[in-house]
Design a protein around this motif. Structure first.
Motif, PDB file in Angstrom:
ATOM      1  N   LYS A 198       0.846  -1.198   0.000  1.00 39.33           N
ATOM      2  CA  LYS A 198       0.000   0.000   0.000  1.00 39.33           C
ATOM      3  C   LYS A 198       0.878   1.243   0.000  1.00 39.33           C
ATOM      4  CE  LYS A 198      -4.381   0.242   2.374  1.00 39.33           C
ATOM      5  NZ  LYS A 198      -4.979   0.174   3.711  1.00 39.33           N
TER       6      LYS A 198
ATOM      7  N   ARG B 144     -14.959   8.114   5.209  1.00 44.27           N
ATOM      8  CA  ARG B 144     -14.343   9.372   5.651  1.00 44.27           C
ATOM      9  C   ARG B 144     -14.908  10.562   4.872  1.00 44.27           C
ATOM     10  NH1 ARG B 144      -8.026   8.146   7.383  1.00 44.27           N
ATOM     11  NH2 ARG B 144      -8.464   6.077   8.217  1.00 44.27           N
TER      12      ARG B 144
ATOM     13  N   SER C  29     -12.873   2.193   3.804  1.00 43.43           N
ATOM     14  CA  SER C  29     -13.519   3.035   4.827  1.00 43.43           C
ATOM     15  C   SER C  29     -15.038   2.781   4.818  1.00 43.43           C
ATOM     16  CB  SER C  29     -13.191   4.514   4.562  1.00 43.43           C
ATOM     17  OG  SER C  29     -13.629   5.325   5.606  1.00 43.43           O
TER      18      SER C  29
HETATM   19  C1  E4P Z   1      -8.330   0.244   4.098  1.00 46.66           C
HETATM   20  O1  E4P Z   1      -7.561  -0.034   3.240  1.00 46.66           O
HETATM   21  C2  E4P Z   1      -8.401   1.576   4.734  1.00 46.66           C
HETATM   22  O2  E4P Z   1      -7.198   1.903   5.334  1.00 46.66           O
HETATM   23  C3  E4P Z   1      -9.537   1.577   5.720  1.00 46.66           C
HETATM   24  O3  E4P Z   1     -10.690   1.036   5.085  1.00 46.66           O
HETATM   25  C4  E4P Z   1      -9.815   2.925   6.327  1.00 46.66           C
HETATM   26  O4  E4P Z   1     -10.967   2.833   7.108  1.00 46.66           O
HETATM   27  P1  E4P Z   1     -11.386   3.910   8.197  1.00 46.66           P
HETATM   28  O5  E4P Z   1     -11.755   5.171   7.509  1.00 46.66           O
HETATM   29  O6  E4P Z   1     -12.528   3.278   8.923  1.00 46.66           O
HETATM   30  O7  E4P Z   1     -10.175   4.098   9.090  1.00 46.66           O
END
Ligand code: E4P
Length: 218
Positions: free
Chosen positions: A83, A132, A165
């Motif tokens: 990532k 988010r 997210s």
């Molecule tokens: C996954 O790859 C992301 O880092 C994750 O879904 C972020 O999720 P959050 O907004 O609940 O922290």
């Protein structure tokens, strides 16, 4: 649609993998922190449990160090997806890692323009964060619709849209309706997809009636 689980909790992953419905795993530095365990150890264990892509996130912000981290993470197992953040250095790193045969998940995507850049950089996955965006009063799913529309115009882009997210089952369903390739979700959301009160009530009624017959199948 592929289902990934968004956690670094190995016990949870083992349990969900047993359902046969888990296609991959995503982690991030916050989830590793929450696990309280060494990242490299966790990623190695998860890669042995789930044959699909397991995202492991780099933490450097400059290309040279990010690449070094990405190469180290990629060596853990064949199914590691490195990532990188959606920054110029992240996309530069993405290009190199992909050219070396490593899967790359470009994370922290919040606009269609950013997703287009990730596709141009040859990313295996791009992760738009719907929850988010919702949190700040924007429409996360509208972003997925925009990205899917754009990607459909360019079949030469092989980048898969990994909806991240995710906060609830509706996010998963909406992402599926839009044709997104992958949804990564917390274990609670994945478990929640099985649930319906009429399934529980219906099963109870059938079993109660069956007991009254005094029969057994085996
Ligand atoms: C996954 O790859 C992301 O880092 C994750 O879904 C972020 O999720 P959050 O907004 O609940 O922290």
């Amino acid at each position: 649609m592929k289902f990934f689980v968004d956690t670094a909790d190995v016990a949870e992953i083992k349990d969900l993998a047993a359902s046969g419905l888990l296609d991959g795993v995503t982690t991030n530095p916050s989830l590793i922190m929450k696990s309280g365990r060494p990242m490299l150890e966790v990623i190695k264990e998860v890669c042995a449990i789930v044959p699909g892509p397991v995202s492991a996130e780099t933490v450097s912000t400059d290309h040279k160090k990010m690449l070094e981290e990405g190469r180290k993470l990629a060596k853990i197992a064949k199914n590691v997806a490195v990532k990188v953040p959606l920054t110029p250095d992240g996309l530069k790193t993405c290009k190199v890692l992909v050219s070396e045969g490593t899967m790359v998940n470009v994370t922290l995507c919040f606009s269609a323009a950013q997703a287009l850049l990730a596709a141009k950089a040859g990313a295996t996955f791009v992760s738009p964060f719907v929850g988010r965006l919702d949190d700040i009063g924007q429409d996360g799913m509208y972003l997925i619709a925009e990205i899917m529309t754009i990607f459909r115009q360019y079949p030469e882009y092989k980048t898969q849209v990994l909806v991240a997210s995710v906060r609830h089952g509706q996010h998963v369903l909406q992402a599926a309706k839009l044709g997104a390739h992958v949804s990564t979700m917390p274990p609670s959301v994945l478990r929640g997809l099985f649930k319906h009160v009429l399934t529980d009530n219906g099963l109870k009624a059938f079993l109660d009636d069956w007991a009254k017959t005094g029969q057994s199948i085996l």
